[in-house]
Design a protein around this motif. Structure first.
Motif, PDB file in Angstrom:
ATOM      1  N   ILE A 170     105.436 -47.617  40.019  1.00 36.02           N
ATOM      2  CA  ILE A 170     106.101 -47.707  40.728  1.00 36.02           C
ATOM      3  C   ILE A 170     105.906 -46.542  41.530  1.00 36.02           C
ATOM      4  CG2 ILE A 170     108.151 -47.381  42.157  1.00 36.02           C
ATOM      5  CD1 ILE A 170     109.263 -50.081  41.261  1.00 36.02           C
ATOM      6  N   ASN A 171     105.628 -45.780  42.472  1.00 35.00           N
ATOM      7  CA  ASN A 171     105.308 -44.282  43.790  1.00 35.00           C
ATOM      8  C   ASN A 171     104.787 -45.371  45.064  1.00 35.00           C
ATOM      9  OD1 ASN A 171     102.788 -45.226  43.851  1.00 35.00           O
ATOM     10  ND2 ASN A 171     102.258 -44.340  42.114  1.00 35.00           N
ATOM     11  N   TRP A 172     104.496 -45.178  46.168  1.00 31.99           N
ATOM     12  CA  TRP A 172     104.810 -44.570  47.529  1.00 31.99           C
ATOM     13  C   TRP A 172     103.464 -45.189  48.057  1.00 31.99           C
ATOM     14  CZ3 TRP A 172     107.833 -45.705  51.612  1.00 31.99           C
ATOM     15  CH2 TRP A 172     107.430 -45.589  52.469  1.00 31.99           C
ATOM     16  N   SER A 173     102.654 -45.386  47.087  1.00 35.46           N
ATOM     17  CA  SER A 173     101.384 -46.358  47.513  1.00 35.46           C
ATOM     18  C   SER A 173     101.592 -47.512  47.131  1.00 35.46           C
ATOM     19  CB  SER A 173     100.543 -45.643  46.863  1.00 35.46           C
ATOM     20  OG  SER A 173     100.275 -45.602  45.269  1.00 35.46           O
ATOM     21  N   PHE A 174     102.549 -47.377  45.843  1.00 31.17           N
ATOM     22  CA  PHE A 174     102.389 -48.944  45.670  1.00 31.17           C
ATOM     23  C   PHE A 174     103.373 -50.148  46.341  1.00 31.17           C
ATOM     24  CE2 PHE A 174     105.286 -52.321  42.346  1.00 31.17           C
ATOM     25  CZ  PHE A 174     104.176 -52.627  42.181  1.00 31.17           C
ATOM     26  N   PHE A 175     104.626 -49.147  47.202  1.00 28.59           N
ATOM     27  CA  PHE A 175     104.871 -50.249  48.784  1.00 28.59           C
ATOM     28  C   PHE A 175     103.772 -50.674  49.447  1.00 28.59           C
ATOM     29  CE2 PHE A 175     107.986 -49.049  46.031  1.00 28.59           C
ATOM     30  CZ  PHE A 175     109.050 -49.894  45.652  1.00 28.59           C
ATOM     31  N   THR A 176     102.796 -49.642  49.936  1.00 32.82           N
ATOM     32  CA  THR A 176     101.742 -49.456  51.141  1.00 32.82           C
ATOM     33  C   THR A 176     100.841 -50.310  51.165  1.00 32.82           C
ATOM     34  OG1 THR A 176     100.979 -47.323  50.610  1.00 32.82           O
ATOM     35  CG2 THR A 176     102.327 -47.944  52.025  1.00 32.82           C
ATOM     36  N   GLU A 177     100.141 -50.279  49.446  1.00 29.75           N
ATOM     37  CA  GLU A 177      98.798 -50.569  49.707  1.00 29.75           C
ATOM     38  C   GLU A 177      98.372 -52.293  48.895  1.00 29.75           C
ATOM     39  OE1 GLU A 177      96.426 -48.375  46.938  1.00 29.75           O
ATOM     40  OE2 GLU A 177      96.866 -46.449  48.177  1.00 29.75           O
ATOM     41  N   ASN A 178      97.563 -52.786  49.251  1.00 25.49           N
ATOM     42  CA  ASN A 178      97.586 -54.299  48.755  1.00 25.49           C
ATOM     43  C   ASN A 178      97.460 -54.554  47.505  1.00 25.49           C
ATOM     44  OD1 ASN A 178      98.165 -55.471  51.820  1.00 25.49           O
ATOM     45  ND2 ASN A 178      96.273 -55.720  52.150  1.00 25.49           N
ATOM     46  N   GLN A 179      97.215 -55.183  47.591  1.00 26.85           N
ATOM     47  CA  GLN A 179      97.159 -56.138  45.892  1.00 26.85           C
ATOM     48  C   GLN A 179      95.346 -55.420  45.085  1.00 26.85           C
ATOM     49  OE1 GLN A 179      97.430 -60.060  45.885  1.00 26.85           O
ATOM     50  NE2 GLN A 179      95.749 -59.806  44.731  1.00 26.85           N
ATOM     51  N   PRO A 180      95.488 -54.674  44.510  1.00 33.67           N
ATOM     52  CA  PRO A 180      94.162 -54.169  43.482  1.00 33.67           C
ATOM     53  C   PRO A 180      93.109 -55.477  43.434  1.00 33.67           C
ATOM     54  CG  PRO A 180      95.382 -53.953  42.115  1.00 33.67           C
ATOM     55  CD  PRO A 180      96.373 -54.935  42.929  1.00 33.67           C
ATOM     56  N   SER A 215      85.434 -48.452  34.894  1.00 38.07           N
ATOM     57  CA  SER A 215      85.624 -47.668  35.311  1.00 38.07           C
ATOM     58  C   SER A 215      86.163 -47.134  36.388  1.00 38.07           C
ATOM     59  CB  SER A 215      84.430 -46.076  35.758  1.00 38.07           C
ATOM     60  OG  SER A 215      83.837 -46.542  36.116  1.00 38.07           O
ATOM     61  N   GLY A 216      87.099 -46.653  36.893  1.00 38.91           N
ATOM     62  CA  GLY A 216      88.074 -46.252  38.858  1.00 38.91           C
ATOM     63  C   GLY A 216      88.997 -47.070  38.191  1.00 38.91           C
ATOM     64  N   CYS A 217      89.794 -47.614  37.669  1.00 38.05           N
ATOM     65  CA  CYS A 217      90.544 -48.712  38.140  1.00 38.05           C
ATOM     66  C   CYS A 217      91.441 -48.298  38.588  1.00 38.05           C
ATOM     67  CB  CYS A 217      91.719 -49.297  36.535  1.00 38.05           C
ATOM     68  SG  CYS A 217      89.941 -49.979  35.928  1.00 38.05           S
ATOM     69  N   GLN A 218      92.222 -49.097  40.024  1.00 34.83           N
ATOM     70  CA  GLN A 218      92.668 -48.793  41.083  1.00 34.83           C
ATOM     71  C   GLN A 218      94.586 -49.968  40.505  1.00 34.83           C
ATOM     72  OE1 GLN A 218      92.262 -47.254  43.953  1.00 34.83           O
ATOM     73  NE2 GLN A 218      90.938 -46.185  42.269  1.00 34.83           N
ATOM     74  N   PHE A 219      95.534 -49.478  40.665  1.00 36.88           N
ATOM     75  CA  PHE A 219      96.653 -50.096  40.550  1.00 36.88           C
ATOM     76  C   PHE A 219      97.326 -50.707  41.570  1.00 36.88           C
ATOM     77  CE2 PHE A 219      98.060 -47.187  36.745  1.00 36.88           C
ATOM     78  CZ  PHE A 219      98.202 -48.205  36.467  1.00 36.88           C
ATOM     79  N   GLY A 220      96.937 -50.465  43.165  1.00 37.25           N
ATOM     80  CA  GLY A 220      96.691 -50.758  44.293  1.00 37.25           C
ATOM     81  C   GLY A 220      98.516 -50.578  44.615  1.00 37.25           C
ATOM     82  N   GLY A 221      98.780 -52.307  44.555  1.00 33.77           N
ATOM     83  CA  GLY A 221     100.301 -52.538  45.303  1.00 33.77           C
ATOM     84  C   GLY A 221     100.571 -53.173  45.913  1.00 33.77           C
ATOM     85  N   ILE A 222     101.794 -53.982  46.341  1.00 39.26           N
ATOM     86  CA  ILE A 222     102.297 -55.114  46.550  1.00 39.26           C
ATOM     87  C   ILE A 222     102.625 -55.451  48.080  1.00 39.26           C
ATOM     88  CG2 ILE A 222     103.024 -55.864  44.099  1.00 39.26           C
ATOM     89  CD1 ILE A 222     106.114 -54.203  45.180  1.00 39.26           C
ATOM     90  N   PHE A 223     102.256 -54.415  48.982  1.00 37.11           N
ATOM     91  CA  PHE A 223     102.246 -54.186  50.071  1.00 37.11           C
ATOM     92  C   PHE A 223     102.197 -56.022  50.837  1.00 37.11           C
ATOM     93  CE2 PHE A 223     100.960 -54.840  54.619  1.00 37.11           C
ATOM     94  CZ  PHE A 223     102.334 -53.993  55.665  1.00 37.11           C
ATOM     95  N   ASN A 224     101.459 -56.724  50.497  1.00 37.95           N
ATOM     96  CA  ASN A 224     100.717 -57.944  51.076  1.00 37.95           C
ATOM     97  C   ASN A 224     101.812 -58.910  50.569  1.00 37.95           C
ATOM     98  OD1 ASN A 224      99.113 -57.050  48.761  1.00 37.95           O
ATOM     99  ND2 ASN A 224      97.596 -59.502  48.940  1.00 37.95           N
ATOM    100  N   SER A 225     102.303 -58.567  48.758  1.00 42.77           N
ATOM    101  CA  SER A 225     103.160 -60.334  48.587  1.00 42.77           C
ATOM    102  C   SER A 225     104.594 -59.362  48.754  1.00 42.77           C
ATOM    103  CB  SER A 225     103.129 -58.746  46.734  1.00 42.77           C
ATOM    104  OG  SER A 225     101.779 -59.416  46.487  1.00 42.77           O
ATOM    105  N   ILE A 226     104.889 -57.987  49.333  1.00 38.07           N
ATOM    106  CA  ILE A 226     106.055 -58.201  50.450  1.00 38.07           C
ATOM    107  C   ILE A 226     106.011 -58.754  51.622  1.00 38.07           C
ATOM    108  CG2 ILE A 226     107.685 -56.708  51.265  1.00 38.07           C
ATOM    109  CD1 ILE A 226     107.116 -54.601  48.610  1.00 38.07           C
ATOM    110  N   GLU A 227     104.902 -58.672  52.101  1.00 32.28           N
ATOM    111  CA  GLU A 227     104.998 -58.979  53.571  1.00 32.28           C
ATOM    112  C   GLU A 227     105.162 -60.362  53.553  1.00 32.28           C
ATOM    113  OE1 GLU A 227     101.831 -57.787  56.708  1.00 32.28           O
ATOM    114  OE2 GLU A 227     101.115 -59.111  54.848  1.00 32.28           O
TER     115      GLU A 227
END
Lengths: 262, 303
Positions: B46-56, B65-77
């Protein structure tokens, strides 16, 4: 008599409310038995009788609130200015016949002002100036304007019991009824609050026909012009209060008044 | 050792109270462990981008390599949309139904309605999902609605509202039943028509309890997963307002379900983060429900 003590001719008494052959039931149990009585305009009539004799049920038939109880019904006629209330829409009847209940029941979510204004607002009076004028007048009529004028926005339930009951009276008066029914309005109040309400009842009879149910015989003697004695759903005796208390014609009335039962 | 009768009774009383306390302790272990685990594992992502980015995109660091955690913006939406749709349907219907049951339904017909509402509360949510799927499918077959509504945020919202309606109706009924009869009579005695007395006086007297019921129903719908698996099975994109309500969306419960059974570490980590957000959201709704009970006029109102 007027203030100087001279006798003035009282205006001819007219029956505001005529009850003819009223019977009331809860389910199959009959609580009012074929009762007939006339109530005068601009006067106070007390209804006395032992607990369970049907006093409350009787006056609840007069504004048709009795029938809102499940399985309750009434038969007979109640003429308000000659018109049978059982042929009028009950909502219209209750606007003309106001009621004050045994326990003060201000609307818990409303302010003092809102409580008094509620009847008008809910009946579609939209003009704030008119509502305000009626609220002030009703609070003055209920002799509590000076006590509450500083905090009209306070919740109605923040008042003391006696004030709450006068607030309920003001609320009933705000819709400008012609008849005011009071169902043991002082039974939950202390003696000081009671005497204030009694003074108020005395003032109210200038404008209204007041019908008050009471189990307190001294109260009936103090406030009422006429008194009716009910027993087991029947009208036993009805007459001037003085007559009823000093020279009752029926033995049963005498026994009740002298405290031999009840 | 021999005790007299009083000592024995006192001892027994102590034993029973300790046993009760122990049972309570055992009963709240699951709750404690849910909170503990989800905070411990969820807080990591959990950080700010977790709430603002879509799922990875799914990603395994062993092979990529370069795995992203992405976020849950679209899930919350998606979850907010589902709550909005289901509440918009269920709250008016449920509250009106509760008013009917409490104020007008005091007879045999009302009793049977009450019984059916209770049965409906107990219907498994997957069954509700299937019923709504069939309903939308049949309506689409008749040409009454476009086919693509069948699997969409709208049909899922309808399914959630079916779950909410009986809860809202019954809690609303119970809330209004607590309003003293003297308040009803006071309103009627002013010459107010019954419907007006009910909607403006009775409902406002019981409003905080009605609100609590509504919030608890929303909390229930927020966590409901089974109908979503059938009807609204995820999307990796944000909601497109221009595309209307027939698009599928993601949602917190569905994302958790979807991610946690995958083999991708970044998805599994995100599932824990989404779990924490969901738990906190539910907790927040419950707290709001409690706060709603404390109304402005203190003891005067009905709880």
């Amino acid at each position: 008599m007027d203030e100087s003590g001279t006798l003035v001719a009282s205006p001819p008494r007219s029956a505001k409310l005529q009850v003819e052959g009223l019977s009331a039931y809860y389910g199959s149990k009959q609580v009012i038995q074929d009762l007939s009585i006339d109530f005068d305009d601009k006067s106070v009539t007390a209804i006395i009788g032992p607990s369970g004799c049907g006093k409350s049920t009787f006056i609840r038939c007069l504004n048709r609130i009795h029938e809102t109880v499940p399985r309750a019904r009434a038969t007979g006629r109640v003429l308000l200015d000659g018109e049978d209330v059982y042929t009028i829409d009950p909502v219209r009847v209750r606007r003309r016949v106001g009621m004050v209940f045994q326990k003060p029941n201000p609307f818990p979510t409303m302010s003092i002002y809102g409580n008094v204004a509620s009847g008008l607002r809910l009946n579609g009076v939209r003009k704030p100036a008119l509502v305000q004028e009626r609220v002030i007048r009703s609070l003055k009529q209920a002799a509590m304007w000076d006590e509450v004028k500083e905090h009209l926005d306070a919740p109605g339930v923040s008042l003391s019991g006696g004030q709450q009951q006068r607030l309920c009276i003001a609320r009933a008066l705000a819709v400008e009824p012609e008849v005011l029914l009071m169902d043991e309005p002082c039974s939950a109040l202390d003696p000081i609050a009671t005497s204030k309400i009694e003074d108020l009842i005395f003032d109210l009879k200038r404008d209204y026909a007041v019908i008050i149910v009471t189990h307190n015989m001294q109260q009936a003697a103090r406030v009422a012009d006429k008194t009716a004695f009910l027993y087991l759903g029947k009208l036993i005796e009805y007459g001037d209060t003085k007559e009823i208390f000093e020279r009752p014609k029926v033995k049963l009335t005498e026994s009740y008044i002298t405290g031999r039962f009840g | 050792m021999k005790f007299d009768r009083d000592t024995r009774r006192k001892l027994f009383s102590h034993v029973v109270s300790v046993a009760c306390l122990l049972c309570v302790g055992i009963a709240i272990i699951p709750l404690g462990s849910i909170l503990y685990e989800s905070v411990l594992k969820g807080i990591v992502v959990i950080n700010w981008s977790f709430f603002t980015e879509n799922q990875p995109l799914p990603c395994n660091p062993q092979f990529q390599s370069g795995c992203q955690f992405g976020g849950i913006f679209n899930s919350i939406e998606g979850t907010l949309l589902l709550i909005g749709i289901s509440a918009a349907i269920a709250l008016p219907l449920g509250i009106l139904g509760g008013i009917y049951l409490s104020e007008f339904g005091r007879h045999r017909f009302g009793d049977s309605l009450r019984f059916f509402a209770d049965v409906l509360t107990g219907v498994p949510s997957i069954v509700v999902g299937i019923v709504v799927f069939s309903l939308f499918f049949l309506l689409a077959q008749q040409g009454l609605i476009p086919t693509n509504y069948t699997l969409s945020v709208l049909s899922a919202g309808v399914a959630l509202s079916f779950i909410m309606i009986p809860i809202v109706a019954r809690t609303c009924e119970e809330a209004l039943a607590l309003v003293p009869n003297s308040t009803r009579e006071a309103a009627l005695a002013l010459g107010v028509p019954k419907w007006k007395a009910v909607t403006s006086i009775v409902l406002s007297t019981g409003r905080s309890a009605v609100m609590t019921g509504a919030l608890l129903a929303i909390a229930r719908a927020t966590g409901e997963t089974a109908p979503l698996i059938i009807l609204d099975a995820g999307s990796q994109f944000s909601f497109q307002p221009s595309a209307g309500l027939h698009q599928p969306t993601s949602s917190l419960p569905f994302s958790i379900y979807n991610w946690v059974q995958s083999a991708y570490p970044n998805w599994i980590a995100d599932a824990w983060g989404a779990t924490l957000v969901l738990v906190v959201l539910m907790l927040g709704i419950s707290v709001a429900a409690r706060l709603a009970l404390r109304n402005k006029y203190g003891e005067g109102g009905v709880v």
